[in-house]
Design a protein around this motif. Structure first.
Motif, PDB file in Angstrom:
ATOM      1  N   TYR A  46       0.823  -1.210   0.000  1.00  0.00           N
ATOM      2  CA  TYR A  46       0.000   0.000   0.000  1.00  0.00           C
ATOM      3  C   TYR A  46       0.857   1.260   0.000  1.00  0.00           C
ATOM      4  O   TYR A  46       0.498   2.257  -0.634  1.00  0.00           O
ATOM      5  CB  TYR A  46      -0.969   0.003   1.184  1.00  0.00           C
ATOM      6  CG  TYR A  46      -2.117  -0.945   1.001  1.00  0.00           C
ATOM      7  CD1 TYR A  46      -2.839  -0.984  -0.184  1.00  0.00           C
ATOM      8  CD2 TYR A  46      -2.488  -1.818   2.000  1.00  0.00           C
ATOM      9  CE1 TYR A  46      -3.891  -1.856  -0.359  1.00  0.00           C
ATOM     10  CE2 TYR A  46      -3.540  -2.698   1.832  1.00  0.00           C
ATOM     11  CZ  TYR A  46      -4.237  -2.709   0.654  1.00  0.00           C
ATOM     12  OH  TYR A  46      -5.274  -3.579   0.483  1.00  0.00           O
ATOM     13  N   ASN A  72      -8.017  10.370  -5.462  1.00  0.00           N
ATOM     14  CA  ASN A  72      -8.990   9.469  -4.832  1.00  0.00           C
ATOM     15  C   ASN A  72      -8.374   8.090  -4.571  1.00  0.00           C
ATOM     16  O   ASN A  72      -8.601   7.495  -3.519  1.00  0.00           O
ATOM     17  CB  ASN A  72     -10.237   9.326  -5.701  1.00  0.00           C
ATOM     18  CG  ASN A  72     -11.071  10.589  -5.703  1.00  0.00           C
ATOM     19  OD1 ASN A  72     -10.961  11.431  -4.816  1.00  0.00           O
ATOM     20  ND2 ASN A  72     -11.906  10.735  -6.718  1.00  0.00           N
ATOM     21  N   SER A  73      -7.618   7.602  -5.531  1.00  0.00           N
ATOM     22  CA  SER A  73      -6.942   6.311  -5.341  1.00  0.00           C
ATOM     23  C   SER A  73      -5.947   6.408  -4.196  1.00  0.00           C
ATOM     24  O   SER A  73      -5.832   5.486  -3.374  1.00  0.00           O
ATOM     25  CB  SER A  73      -6.215   5.889  -6.619  1.00  0.00           C
ATOM     26  OG  SER A  73      -7.125   5.610  -7.645  1.00  0.00           O
ATOM     27  N   TYR A  74      -5.232   7.510  -4.136  1.00  0.00           N
ATOM     28  CA  TYR A  74      -4.273   7.726  -3.051  1.00  0.00           C
ATOM     29  C   TYR A  74      -4.994   7.696  -1.706  1.00  0.00           C
ATOM     30  O   TYR A  74      -4.526   7.062  -0.748  1.00  0.00           O
ATOM     31  CB  TYR A  74      -3.556   9.063  -3.247  1.00  0.00           C
ATOM     32  CG  TYR A  74      -2.545   9.364  -2.172  1.00  0.00           C
ATOM     33  CD1 TYR A  74      -1.226   8.935  -2.296  1.00  0.00           C
ATOM     34  CD2 TYR A  74      -2.900  10.077  -1.029  1.00  0.00           C
ATOM     35  CE1 TYR A  74      -0.287   9.206  -1.315  1.00  0.00           C
ATOM     36  CE2 TYR A  74      -1.974  10.348  -0.042  1.00  0.00           C
ATOM     37  CZ  TYR A  74      -0.675   9.916  -0.189  1.00  0.00           C
ATOM     38  OH  TYR A  74       0.245  10.172   0.791  1.00  0.00           O
ATOM     39  N   ALA A  75      -6.141   8.357  -1.634  1.00  0.00           N
ATOM     40  CA  ALA A  75      -6.902   8.387  -0.386  1.00  0.00           C
ATOM     41  C   ALA A  75      -7.385   6.983  -0.008  1.00  0.00           C
ATOM     42  O   ALA A  75      -7.331   6.597   1.171  1.00  0.00           O
ATOM     43  CB  ALA A  75      -8.087   9.337  -0.519  1.00  0.00           C
ATOM     44  N   ASP A  76      -7.835   6.206  -0.992  1.00  0.00           N
ATOM     45  CA  ASP A  76      -8.269   4.833  -0.716  1.00  0.00           C
ATOM     46  C   ASP A  76      -7.110   3.983  -0.208  1.00  0.00           C
ATOM     47  O   ASP A  76      -7.258   3.221   0.750  1.00  0.00           O
ATOM     48  CB  ASP A  76      -8.856   4.186  -1.978  1.00  0.00           C
ATOM     49  CG  ASP A  76     -10.191   4.792  -2.373  1.00  0.00           C
ATOM     50  OD1 ASP A  76     -10.852   5.424  -1.516  1.00  0.00           O
ATOM     51  OD2 ASP A  76     -10.576   4.633  -3.547  1.00  0.00           O
ATOM     52  N   TYR A  77      -5.963   4.110  -0.854  1.00  0.00           N
ATOM     53  CA  TYR A  77      -4.790   3.347  -0.425  1.00  0.00           C
ATOM     54  C   TYR A  77      -4.322   3.775   0.961  1.00  0.00           C
ATOM     55  O   TYR A  77      -3.848   2.964   1.751  1.00  0.00           O
ATOM     56  CB  TYR A  77      -3.646   3.480  -1.432  1.00  0.00           C
ATOM     57  CG  TYR A  77      -3.938   2.851  -2.763  1.00  0.00           C
ATOM     58  CD1 TYR A  77      -4.629   1.654  -2.867  1.00  0.00           C
ATOM     59  CD2 TYR A  77      -3.515   3.458  -3.940  1.00  0.00           C
ATOM     60  CE1 TYR A  77      -4.899   1.078  -4.097  1.00  0.00           C
ATOM     61  CE2 TYR A  77      -3.770   2.887  -5.174  1.00  0.00           C
ATOM     62  CZ  TYR A  77      -4.468   1.699  -5.248  1.00  0.00           C
ATOM     63  OH  TYR A  77      -4.723   1.132  -6.462  1.00  0.00           O
ATOM     64  N   GLN A  78      -4.480   5.067   1.242  1.00  0.00           N
ATOM     65  CA  GLN A  78      -4.076   5.572   2.552  1.00  0.00           C
ATOM     66  C   GLN A  78      -4.958   4.982   3.657  1.00  0.00           C
ATOM     67  O   GLN A  78      -4.463   4.616   4.721  1.00  0.00           O
ATOM     68  CB  GLN A  78      -4.143   7.095   2.573  1.00  0.00           C
ATOM     69  CG  GLN A  78      -3.538   7.711   3.804  1.00  0.00           C
ATOM     70  CD  GLN A  78      -3.512   9.223   3.723  1.00  0.00           C
ATOM     71  OE1 GLN A  78      -4.380   9.827   3.086  1.00  0.00           O
ATOM     72  NE2 GLN A  78      -2.533   9.826   4.365  1.00  0.00           N
ATOM     73  N   ILE A  79      -6.247   4.849   3.372  1.00  0.00           N
ATOM     74  CA  ILE A  79      -7.163   4.240   4.343  1.00  0.00           C
ATOM     75  C   ILE A  79      -6.774   2.775   4.574  1.00  0.00           C
ATOM     76  O   ILE A  79      -6.692   2.305   5.709  1.00  0.00           O
ATOM     77  CB  ILE A  79      -8.622   4.347   3.857  1.00  0.00           C
ATOM     78  CG1 ILE A  79      -9.082   5.807   3.924  1.00  0.00           C
ATOM     79  CG2 ILE A  79      -9.552   3.457   4.688  1.00  0.00           C
ATOM     80  CD1 ILE A  79     -10.407   6.072   3.231  1.00  0.00           C
ATOM     81  N   LYS A  80      -6.515   2.054   3.488  1.00  0.00           N
ATOM     82  CA  LYS A  80      -6.121   0.650   3.602  1.00  0.00           C
ATOM     83  C   LYS A  80      -4.776   0.517   4.315  1.00  0.00           C
ATOM     84  O   LYS A  80      -4.566  -0.410   5.103  1.00  0.00           O
ATOM     85  CB  LYS A  80      -6.066   0.003   2.228  1.00  0.00           C
ATOM     86  CG  LYS A  80      -7.438  -0.134   1.598  1.00  0.00           C
ATOM     87  CD  LYS A  80      -7.351  -0.678   0.194  1.00  0.00           C
ATOM     88  CE  LYS A  80      -8.716  -0.727  -0.456  1.00  0.00           C
ATOM     89  NZ  LYS A  80      -8.663  -1.188  -1.833  1.00  0.00           N
TER      90      LYS A  80
END
Length: 100
Positions: A46, A72-80
């Motif tokens: 991640y 947005n993808s960066y934010a999703d990966y950051q959450i994961k």
């Protein structure tokens, strides 16, 4: 003579049971270490994905839908990444408490 054979068989059975318990215990430790390594690899994955998305948005240089998708993808990966980090910390604490 049959008593001697019975005693020897009982000792062999006892040693066999002790070895089986030790093997089970070692397998449990190996499974925990394997899970820890998997979580570390997932966290690294991640981290790399976040870096790639950041670099793609930066290289694009425009503030359009592609850059927005990268963010947005960066934010999703950051959450994961955070979820994996939290799970890793909890699992590590349990392993340390078990004295592996």
């Amino acid at each position: 003579m049959s008593e001697l054979i019975t005693i020897i068989a009982s000792l062999i059975a006892l040693l066999s049971a002790l070895y089986a318990r030790w093997t089970w215990s070692e397998a449990q430790k190996a499974n925990k270490i394997s899970r820890l390594n998997m979580l570390l690899a997932l966290k690294q994955h991640y981290s790399e994905l976040m870096l790639k998305e950041h670099e793609k948005a930066r290289a694009w240089g425009k503030d359009d839908s592609y850059a927005e998708a990268c963010r947005n993808s960066y934010a999703d990966y950051q959450i994961k990444y955070r979820e994996t980090s939290k799970e890793l910390e909890n699992f590590h604490a349990r392993i340390v408490a078990d004295n592996i």
